[in-house]
Design a protein around this motif. Structure first.
Motif, PDB file in Angstrom:
ATOM      1  N   ALA A   1      43.677  36.422  22.424  1.00  0.00           N
ATOM      2  CA  ALA A   1      42.265  36.037  22.577  1.00  0.00           C
ATOM      3  C   ALA A   1      41.410  37.250  22.951  1.00  0.00           C
ATOM      4  O   ALA A   1      40.307  37.429  22.423  1.00  0.00           O
ATOM      5  CB  ALA A   1      42.132  34.938  23.630  1.00  0.00           C
ATOM      6  N   ALA A   2      41.916  38.092  23.854  1.00  0.00           N
ATOM      7  CA  ALA A   2      41.172  39.288  24.249  1.00  0.00           C
ATOM      8  C   ALA A   2      41.036  40.242  23.075  1.00  0.00           C
ATOM      9  O   ALA A   2      39.966  40.820  22.853  1.00  0.00           O
ATOM     10  CB  ALA A   2      41.859  39.979  25.420  1.00  0.00           C
TER      11      ALA A   2
ATOM     12  N   THR B   1      45.999  38.997  38.371  1.00  0.00           N
ATOM     13  CA  THR B   1      47.125  38.647  37.498  1.00  0.00           C
ATOM     14  C   THR B   1      46.632  37.905  36.268  1.00  0.00           C
ATOM     15  O   THR B   1      47.040  38.210  35.140  1.00  0.00           O
ATOM     16  CB  THR B   1      48.152  37.785  38.263  1.00  0.00           C
ATOM     17  OG1 THR B   1      48.556  38.478  39.435  1.00  0.00           O
ATOM     18  CG2 THR B   1      49.362  37.479  37.408  1.00  0.00           C
ATOM     19  N   ALA B   2      45.735  36.951  36.478  1.00  0.00           N
ATOM     20  CA  ALA B   2      45.187  36.183  35.358  1.00  0.00           C
ATOM     21  C   ALA B   2      44.406  37.097  34.413  1.00  0.00           C
ATOM     22  O   ALA B   2      44.494  36.956  33.193  1.00  0.00           O
ATOM     23  CB  ALA B   2      44.301  35.053  35.868  1.00  0.00           C
ATOM     24  N   MET B   3      43.649  38.038  34.979  1.00  0.00           N
ATOM     25  CA  MET B   3      42.879  38.966  34.142  1.00  0.00           C
ATOM     26  C   MET B   3      43.813  39.876  33.340  1.00  0.00           C
ATOM     27  O   MET B   3      43.559  40.161  32.172  1.00  0.00           O
ATOM     28  CB  MET B   3      41.920  39.799  34.987  1.00  0.00           C
ATOM     29  CG  MET B   3      40.702  39.023  35.457  1.00  0.00           C
ATOM     30  SD  MET B   3      39.772  38.236  34.114  1.00  0.00           S
ATOM     31  CE  MET B   3      39.249  39.636  33.170  1.00  0.00           C
ATOM     32  N   SER B   4      44.903  40.332  33.959  1.00  0.00           N
ATOM     33  CA  SER B   4      45.875  41.166  33.245  1.00  0.00           C
ATOM     34  C   SER B   4      46.485  40.404  32.076  1.00  0.00           C
ATOM     35  O   SER B   4      46.664  40.954  30.986  1.00  0.00           O
ATOM     36  CB  SER B   4      46.984  41.631  34.194  1.00  0.00           C
ATOM     37  OG  SER B   4      46.466  42.490  35.163  1.00  0.00           O
TER      38      SER B   4
ATOM     39  N   LYS C   1      37.814  27.744  34.645  1.00  0.00           N
ATOM     40  CA  LYS C   1      37.845  29.145  35.050  1.00  0.00           C
ATOM     41  C   LYS C   1      39.296  29.579  35.191  1.00  0.00           C
ATOM     42  O   LYS C   1      40.055  28.988  35.954  1.00  0.00           O
ATOM     43  CB  LYS C   1      37.107  29.330  36.373  1.00  0.00           C
ATOM     44  CG  LYS C   1      37.013  30.768  36.807  1.00  0.00           C
ATOM     45  CD  LYS C   1      36.175  30.899  38.062  1.00  0.00           C
ATOM     46  CE  LYS C   1      36.051  32.357  38.444  1.00  0.00           C
ATOM     47  NZ  LYS C   1      35.204  32.515  39.619  1.00  0.00           N
ATOM     48  N   LEU C   2      39.675  30.610  34.442  1.00  0.00           N
ATOM     49  CA  LEU C   2      41.055  31.077  34.480  1.00  0.00           C
ATOM     50  C   LEU C   2      41.176  32.510  35.007  1.00  0.00           C
ATOM     51  O   LEU C   2      42.259  32.925  35.367  1.00  0.00           O
ATOM     52  CB  LEU C   2      41.685  30.998  33.083  1.00  0.00           C
ATOM     53  CG  LEU C   2      41.795  29.598  32.501  1.00  0.00           C
ATOM     54  CD1 LEU C   2      42.315  29.656  31.072  1.00  0.00           C
ATOM     55  CD2 LEU C   2      42.681  28.715  33.356  1.00  0.00           C
TER      56      LEU C   2
END
Length: 138
Positions: free
Chosen positions: A31-32, A21-24, A15-16
């Motif tokens: 990848a997004a 911050t990780a989502m940004s 899980k990252l």
């Protein structure tokens, strides 16, 4: 972990996206962008299609549908129990328990045989048990 894991190229999922911050970082990543492009191509592929149109299915998709049908069949085996309290129906607990006990087999049944070794290391087994509602919340 094991030699088989290296041979298949399997990478242990982790899980990252636990922080904003990780989502940004993910949202601005390649990848997004690839994920969005993939979803857009799926939408474009079915544009102007009807539900009644013939649709070829892959063996993987057929195995996935079979697995979902199995879990749906269990829902019919465990109808809601009439009880006084609103939350935590005992029937769901039985269904959920069966899902957790059967999770490795369900995932193996979906995958090609060449990927069965990955099920032993997969966090998806844990995810399958906790996404429908973990026992602590029931």
């Amino acid at each position: 972990m094991g030699r088989h894991v290296q041979l298949t190229g399997f990478v242990m999922p982790e899980k990252l996206g636990a922080s904003s911050t990780a989502m940004s970082l993910f949202e601005s990543s390649q990848a997004a962008r690839r994920l969005v492009t993939f979803v857009q191509s799926l939408a474009a592929a079915v544009r102007d299609s009807k539900l009644s149109d013939e649709c070829p299915t892959s063996p993987l998709l057929e195995r996935l549908v079979s697995t979902l049908s199995t879990a749906e069949g269990w829902v019919k085996e465990y109808p809601p129990v009439q009880q006084q309290f609103r939350y935590g129906n005992k029937a769901f607990r039985c269904w959920h328990s069966r899902l957790c006990v059967s999770s490795r087999k369900l995932i193996k049944d979906m995958l090609p045989e060449s990927h069965h070794v990955c099920v032993h290391y997969s966090a998806k087994v844990k995810t399958l048990c906790f996404n429908p509602g973990g026992m602590p919340r029931i």
